[in-house]
Design a protein around this motif. Structure first.
Motif, PDB file in Angstrom:
ATOM      1  N   ASN A 132      -9.390   6.998  -0.949  1.00 55.58           N
ATOM      2  CA  ASN A 132      -9.927   7.962  -1.905  1.00 55.58           C
ATOM      3  C   ASN A 132      -9.254   9.329  -1.765  1.00 55.58           C
ATOM      4  O   ASN A 132      -9.076  10.030  -2.757  1.00 55.58           O
ATOM      5  CB  ASN A 132     -11.433   8.098  -1.721  1.00 55.58           C
ATOM      6  CG  ASN A 132     -12.169   6.868  -2.220  1.00 55.58           C
ATOM      7  OD1 ASN A 132     -11.545   5.908  -2.681  1.00 55.58           O
ATOM      8  ND2 ASN A 132     -13.484   6.891  -2.141  1.00 55.58           N
ATOM      9  N   SER A 133      -8.907   9.715  -0.534  1.00 58.65           N
ATOM     10  CA  SER A 133      -8.289  11.028  -0.341  1.00 58.65           C
ATOM     11  C   SER A 133      -7.050  11.175  -1.206  1.00 58.65           C
ATOM     12  O   SER A 133      -6.834  12.204  -1.836  1.00 58.65           O
ATOM     13  CB  SER A 133      -7.882  11.226   1.120  1.00 58.65           C
ATOM     14  OG  SER A 133      -8.819  10.661   1.977  1.00 58.65           O
ATOM     15  N   LEU A 154       0.825  -1.211   0.000  1.00 60.84           N
ATOM     16  CA  LEU A 154       0.000   0.000   0.000  1.00 60.84           C
ATOM     17  C   LEU A 154       0.860   1.261   0.000  1.00 60.84           C
ATOM     18  O   LEU A 154       0.581   2.223  -0.715  1.00 60.84           O
ATOM     19  CB  LEU A 154      -0.929  -0.025   1.228  1.00 60.84           C
ATOM     20  CG  LEU A 154      -1.803   1.209   1.453  1.00 60.84           C
ATOM     21  CD1 LEU A 154      -2.721   1.445   0.269  1.00 60.84           C
ATOM     22  CD2 LEU A 154      -2.632   1.062   2.734  1.00 60.84           C
ATOM     23  N   LEU A 158      -6.114   0.416  -5.466  1.00 60.08           N
ATOM     24  CA  LEU A 158      -6.545   0.047  -4.114  1.00 60.08           C
ATOM     25  C   LEU A 158      -5.814   0.922  -3.109  1.00 60.08           C
ATOM     26  O   LEU A 158      -4.706   0.616  -2.675  1.00 60.08           O
ATOM     27  CB  LEU A 158      -6.238  -1.428  -3.838  1.00 60.08           C
ATOM     28  CG  LEU A 158      -7.057  -2.456  -4.611  1.00 60.08           C
ATOM     29  CD1 LEU A 158      -6.587  -3.861  -4.259  1.00 60.08           C
ATOM     30  CD2 LEU A 158      -8.540  -2.294  -4.298  1.00 60.08           C
ATOM     31  N   ALA A 159      -6.427   2.056  -2.780  1.00 62.46           N
ATOM     32  CA  ALA A 159      -5.849   2.981  -1.802  1.00 62.46           C
ATOM     33  C   ALA A 159      -6.957   3.918  -1.352  1.00 62.46           C
ATOM     34  O   ALA A 159      -8.081   3.834  -1.851  1.00 62.46           O
ATOM     35  CB  ALA A 159      -4.707   3.778  -2.425  1.00 62.46           C
ATOM     36  N   ARG A 183     -16.372  15.560   3.238  1.00 65.94           N
ATOM     37  CA  ARG A 183     -16.418  15.369   1.791  1.00 65.94           C
ATOM     38  C   ARG A 183     -17.552  14.423   1.381  1.00 65.94           C
ATOM     39  O   ARG A 183     -18.376  14.746   0.520  1.00 65.94           O
ATOM     40  CB  ARG A 183     -15.061  14.777   1.374  1.00 65.94           C
ATOM     41  CG  ARG A 183     -14.871  14.502  -0.077  1.00 65.94           C
ATOM     42  CD  ARG A 183     -13.573  13.761  -0.265  1.00 65.94           C
ATOM     43  NE  ARG A 183     -13.725  12.340  -0.007  1.00 65.94           N
ATOM     44  CZ  ARG A 183     -12.748  11.515   0.379  1.00 65.94           C
ATOM     45  NH1 ARG A 183     -11.542  11.972   0.598  1.00 65.94           N
ATOM     46  NH2 ARG A 183     -12.994  10.250   0.556  1.00 65.94           N
ATOM     47  N   MET A 228     -13.257  12.048 -10.426  1.00 64.37           N
ATOM     48  CA  MET A 228     -13.146  12.632  -9.077  1.00 64.37           C
ATOM     49  C   MET A 228     -14.491  12.579  -8.356  1.00 64.37           C
ATOM     50  O   MET A 228     -14.548  12.248  -7.166  1.00 64.37           O
ATOM     51  CB  MET A 228     -12.641  14.080  -9.170  1.00 64.37           C
ATOM     52  CG  MET A 228     -11.205  14.160  -9.670  1.00 64.37           C
ATOM     53  SD  MET A 228     -10.619  15.857  -9.960  1.00 64.37           S
ATOM     54  CE  MET A 228     -10.347  16.417  -8.288  1.00 64.37           C
ATOM     55  N   ASP A 229     -15.570  12.907  -9.059  1.00 66.17           N
ATOM     56  CA  ASP A 229     -16.912  12.854  -8.453  1.00 66.17           C
ATOM     57  C   ASP A 229     -17.173  11.490  -7.811  1.00 66.17           C
ATOM     58  O   ASP A 229     -17.726  11.393  -6.713  1.00 66.17           O
ATOM     59  CB  ASP A 229     -18.000  13.098  -9.507  1.00 66.17           C
ATOM     60  CG  ASP A 229     -18.088  14.572  -9.910  1.00 66.17           C
ATOM     61  OD1 ASP A 229     -17.265  15.366  -9.436  1.00 66.17           O
ATOM     62  OD2 ASP A 229     -18.985  14.898 -10.714  1.00 66.17           O
ATOM     63  N   ASP A 230     -16.785  10.447  -8.520  1.00 68.81           N
ATOM     64  CA  ASP A 230     -17.079   9.094  -8.032  1.00 68.81           C
ATOM     65  C   ASP A 230     -16.265   8.714  -6.800  1.00 68.81           C
ATOM     66  O   ASP A 230     -16.542   7.695  -6.172  1.00 68.81           O
ATOM     67  CB  ASP A 230     -16.823   8.070  -9.145  1.00 68.81           C
ATOM     68  CG  ASP A 230     -17.901   8.140 -10.216  1.00 68.81           C
ATOM     69  OD1 ASP A 230     -18.991   8.665  -9.908  1.00 68.81           O
ATOM     70  OD2 ASP A 230     -17.652   7.688 -11.348  1.00 68.81           O
ATOM     71  N   LEU A 231     -15.238   9.488  -6.492  1.00 71.78           N
ATOM     72  CA  LEU A 231     -14.390   9.154  -5.339  1.00 71.78           C
ATOM     73  C   LEU A 231     -14.755   9.944  -4.086  1.00 71.78           C
ATOM     74  O   LEU A 231     -14.176   9.737  -3.025  1.00 71.78           O
ATOM     75  CB  LEU A 231     -12.921   9.423  -5.684  1.00 71.78           C
ATOM     76  CG  LEU A 231     -12.320   8.513  -6.755  1.00 71.78           C
ATOM     77  CD1 LEU A 231     -10.994   9.068  -7.235  1.00 71.78           C
ATOM     78  CD2 LEU A 231     -12.145   7.106  -6.208  1.00 71.78           C
ATOM     79  N   LEU A 232     -15.702  10.854  -4.197  1.00 66.18           N
ATOM     80  CA  LEU A 232     -16.003  11.735  -3.049  1.00 66.18           C
ATOM     81  C   LEU A 232     -16.597  10.963  -1.876  1.00 66.18           C
ATOM     82  O   LEU A 232     -17.271   9.972  -2.069  1.00 66.18           O
ATOM     83  CB  LEU A 232     -16.963  12.835  -3.487  1.00 66.18           C
ATOM     84  CG  LEU A 232     -16.388  13.828  -4.497  1.00 66.18           C
ATOM     85  CD1 LEU A 232     -17.480  14.756  -4.980  1.00 66.18           C
ATOM     86  CD2 LEU A 232     -15.241  14.619  -3.898  1.00 66.18           C
ATOM     87  N   PRO A 240      -8.394  -0.059   2.820  1.00 67.03           N
ATOM     88  CA  PRO A 240      -9.218   0.680   1.852  1.00 67.03           C
ATOM     89  C   PRO A 240      -9.909  -0.231   0.834  1.00 67.03           C
ATOM     90  O   PRO A 240     -11.086  -0.028   0.532  1.00 67.03           O
ATOM     91  CB  PRO A 240      -8.215   1.597   1.154  1.00 67.03           C
ATOM     92  CG  PRO A 240      -7.059   1.700   2.071  1.00 67.03           C
ATOM     93  CD  PRO A 240      -7.008   0.420   2.845  1.00 67.03           C
ATOM     94  N   LEU A 288      -7.848  11.326  -4.911  1.00 69.14           N
ATOM     95  CA  LEU A 288      -8.367  12.652  -5.276  1.00 69.14           C
ATOM     96  C   LEU A 288      -7.232  13.661  -5.424  1.00 69.14           C
ATOM     97  O   LEU A 288      -7.240  14.486  -6.341  1.00 69.14           O
ATOM     98  CB  LEU A 288      -9.382  13.118  -4.223  1.00 69.14           C
ATOM     99  CG  LEU A 288     -10.763  12.461  -4.333  1.00 69.14           C
ATOM    100  CD1 LEU A 288     -11.555  12.610  -3.046  1.00 69.14           C
ATOM    101  CD2 LEU A 288     -11.542  13.065  -5.505  1.00 69.14           C
ATOM    102  N   ILE A 289      -6.236  13.573  -4.538  1.00 71.13           N
ATOM    103  CA  ILE A 289      -5.097  14.489  -4.652  1.00 71.13           C
ATOM    104  C   ILE A 289      -4.338  14.214  -5.953  1.00 71.13           C
ATOM    105  O   ILE A 289      -3.924  15.136  -6.669  1.00 71.13           O
ATOM    106  CB  ILE A 289      -4.163  14.343  -3.429  1.00 71.13           C
ATOM    107  CG1 ILE A 289      -4.864  14.911  -2.189  1.00 71.13           C
ATOM    108  CG2 ILE A 289      -2.835  15.043  -3.663  1.00 71.13           C
ATOM    109  CD1 ILE A 289      -4.146  14.590  -0.888  1.00 71.13           C
ATOM    110  N   GLN A 316      -6.344  15.563  -8.746  1.00 71.63           N
ATOM    111  CA  GLN A 316      -6.281  17.029  -8.702  1.00 71.63           C
ATOM    112  C   GLN A 316      -5.056  17.519  -9.485  1.00 71.63           C
ATOM    113  O   GLN A 316      -5.126  18.478 -10.255  1.00 71.63           O
ATOM    114  CB  GLN A 316      -6.205  17.493  -7.244  1.00 71.63           C
ATOM    115  CG  GLN A 316      -6.044  18.997  -7.063  1.00 71.63           C
ATOM    116  CD  GLN A 316      -5.528  19.346  -5.666  1.00 71.63           C
ATOM    117  OE1 GLN A 316      -4.892  18.528  -4.994  1.00 71.63           O
ATOM    118  NE2 GLN A 316      -5.818  20.557  -5.230  1.00 71.63           N
TER     119      GLN A 316
END
Lengths: 276, 228
Positions: free
Chosen positions: A238-239, A209, A235-236, B126, A272-276, B61, A242-243, A246
């Motif tokens: 979402n935060s 990981l 596999l990690a 979020r 990105m929407d799908d990871l919120l 996760p 998203l970064i 970004q």
């Protein structure tokens, strides 16, 4: 609205901080923990102030705050803070820190020089790669190599140090995955050759990981659009994904010129929407 | 199918569920855990809910993604257990639970989602911001519709100013969903609400310093204009 993230930091701080207090805390030399905290605070708040800058630069030569292993905690924090202040006056003092005995001071200085984007840092950073991969071995009894190679390589990539390609390239073969990733990241930035970025995309499938997280941040830093979907599927947390996205989005938008909503932009936003 | 066969298949289903739960407990690697949780989620059984919620606390996760997928697929029966077991979670687990509640969209989650919008953890904020934009309005009594939407608009307008870009981004997505919902499930002040959302998003599109947030707001404004 309240910001509980910083409120939790305030809980460990006896009083309300302000730029004036932080600068005064940094200038006094009696209480090392107050100086240490003030250096962090000035960087975190991005206090753009001549006195703050001068006090931080002076702190890069501090001799009073020493850790049990001989390190210089205040210097580390001061270097990090200077990387956030966007003031070129810090470049030469930070370059001087690349020669510090403390590995972590050198690492903080390399990262700060990366952030300041000043080409004067290139030659001194390349000098730390002397001896190449053969010299890049672990320090006995320490959890690190002789130099902060990942920070150095990443800085050279970000500084667009094309003259350093010959020095950087061999580190792609370094046995430490983290170092090898940094070299690939830099080589992609220096050559635009996708084969280097593709190695990082492959690394998203890695077993550990911690290494998948590294690859996510590397791909975000280079803004490699073909990685967008693989990043979203890693596999990690979402935060972190998203970064990473970004970073990819920032480059996609930049390179789309006036087209505010290009196809690649909309595609990245959807992921990105799908990871919120 | 005869009564006999039904009983047999019912017993088999119960056995399969028990085996799947035991496999999660026995998993000794993160990949093994991921596979076991995915198999448990596949049962789509209400008997899996408590264990799937427990998995959200494991700091794995991949397994959490699989558990959320399972809870969302099971749907409505997961809502009360999620709400009841929410207290005392670590923030990672709360964020995953919030994702599950958000995706199920059950309006009973409203007050929990509103509270979560000021949680100390940014991943909780979020997930809540996005979820507030996608509640299932058909499950709401018509008389309560406008009041609930007003509350959500108020809360998301505030979280548009969150310190964390990703929470502002999710708030844009939430507001877009809220406004879109008024087209599908119309209410008298729906047009007014859409206008207020459009104005707020237009401001974000021009003023937010983070490219991801301003670009997402630009997309939301366009989507709302196209939807009429």
């Amino acid at each position: 609205m309240t910001n509980p993230d910083s409120a939790s930091q305030d809980a460990s701080t006896p009083r309300q901080m302000s730029p004036e207090i932080a600068i005064a805390d940094l200038q006094q030399t009696e209480d090392t923990s107050r100086r240490y905290y003030a250096a962090w605070w000035i960087g975190n708040q991005r206090v753009a102030d001549l006195a703050a800058r001068e006090a931080l630069i002076a702190a890069l030569r501090d001799e009073t705050d020493r850790s049990p292993d001989g390190g210089y905690p205040l210097r580390r924090n001061a270097a990090k803070a200077l990387g956030k202040l966007d003031d070129r006056a810090a470049v030469e003092p930070l370059i001087a820190c690349l020669g510090c005995d403390d590995y972590y001071v050198r690492e903080s200085a390399a990262r700060a020089l990366e952030a300041l984007k000043d080409s004067r840092a290139i030659a001194p950073l390349v000098a730390l790669l002397d001896g190449g991969v053969a010299a890049a071995v672990a320090v006995p009894g320490k959890p690190h190599l002789v130099q902060p190679y990942d920070a150095i390589l990443e800085a050279l990539g970000a500084l667009n140090a094309r003259d350093a390609i010959a020095a950087v390239e061999p580190f792609c073969q370094h046995e430490t995955a983290r170092v090898s990733y940094s070299a690939h990241r830099a080589m992609y930035q220096l050559t635009d050759e996708t084969r280097y970025a593709e190695v990082l995309v492959q690394a998203l499938q890695g077993k550990k990981l911690q290494l998948r997280r590294s690859a996510l941040l590397d791909l975000g830093a280079i803004g490699y659009y073909p990685a967008a979907r693989p990043v979203a599927e890693t596999l990690a947390e979402n935060s972190l994904k998203l970064i990473s996205l970004q970073g990819i989005l920032a480059r996609v938008v930049r390179e789309a010129g006036g087209d505010a909503l290009s196809e690649q932009t909309v595609e990245t936003l959807k992921l990105m929407d799908d990871l919120l | 199918m005869s009564v006999n066969e039904m009983t047999t298949s019912g017993t088999e289903a119960a056995l399969e569920l028990a085996r799947a739960i035991a496999a999660v407990d026995a998993a000794d690697s993160s990949l093994g855990m991921l596979r076991a949780v995915a198999a448990l989620a596949q049962t789509r059984s209400t008997g899996a809910i408590v264990k799937l919620i427990e998995v959200l606390r494991y700091n794995n996760p991949g397994a959490a993604v699989a558990a959320v997928e399972g809870l969302v697929a099971i749907g409505e029966p997961s809502v009360l257990p999620l709400l009841e077991l929410m207290d005392g979670y670590n923030y990672g687990a709360r964020a995953w639970a919030m994702r599950a509640l958000s995706q199920i969209g059950d309006p009973r989650g409203l007050s929990v989602l509103l509270e979560a919008l000021v949680d100390f953890s940014l991943s909780v904020r979020r997930a809540a911001a996005k979820g507030l934009g996608s509640l299932l309005w058909e499950a709401v009594e018509p008389g309560q519709l406008d009041g609930m939407r007003g509350q959500i608009l108020e809360a998301l307008s505030q979280s548009l100013c969150d310190d964390e870009w990703v929470v502002r981004y999710a708030s844009v997505v939430g507001l877009e969903g809220l406004a879109m919902g008024t087209i599908e499930f119309a209410s008298a002040p729906g047009t007014e609400l859409r206008d207020r959302v459009a104005i707020a998003l237009q401001k974000v599109a021009t003023a937010d310093s983070e490219v991801a947030v301003s670009t997402r707001a630009t997309l939301a404004v366009r989507n709302l204009a196209e939807a009429g």
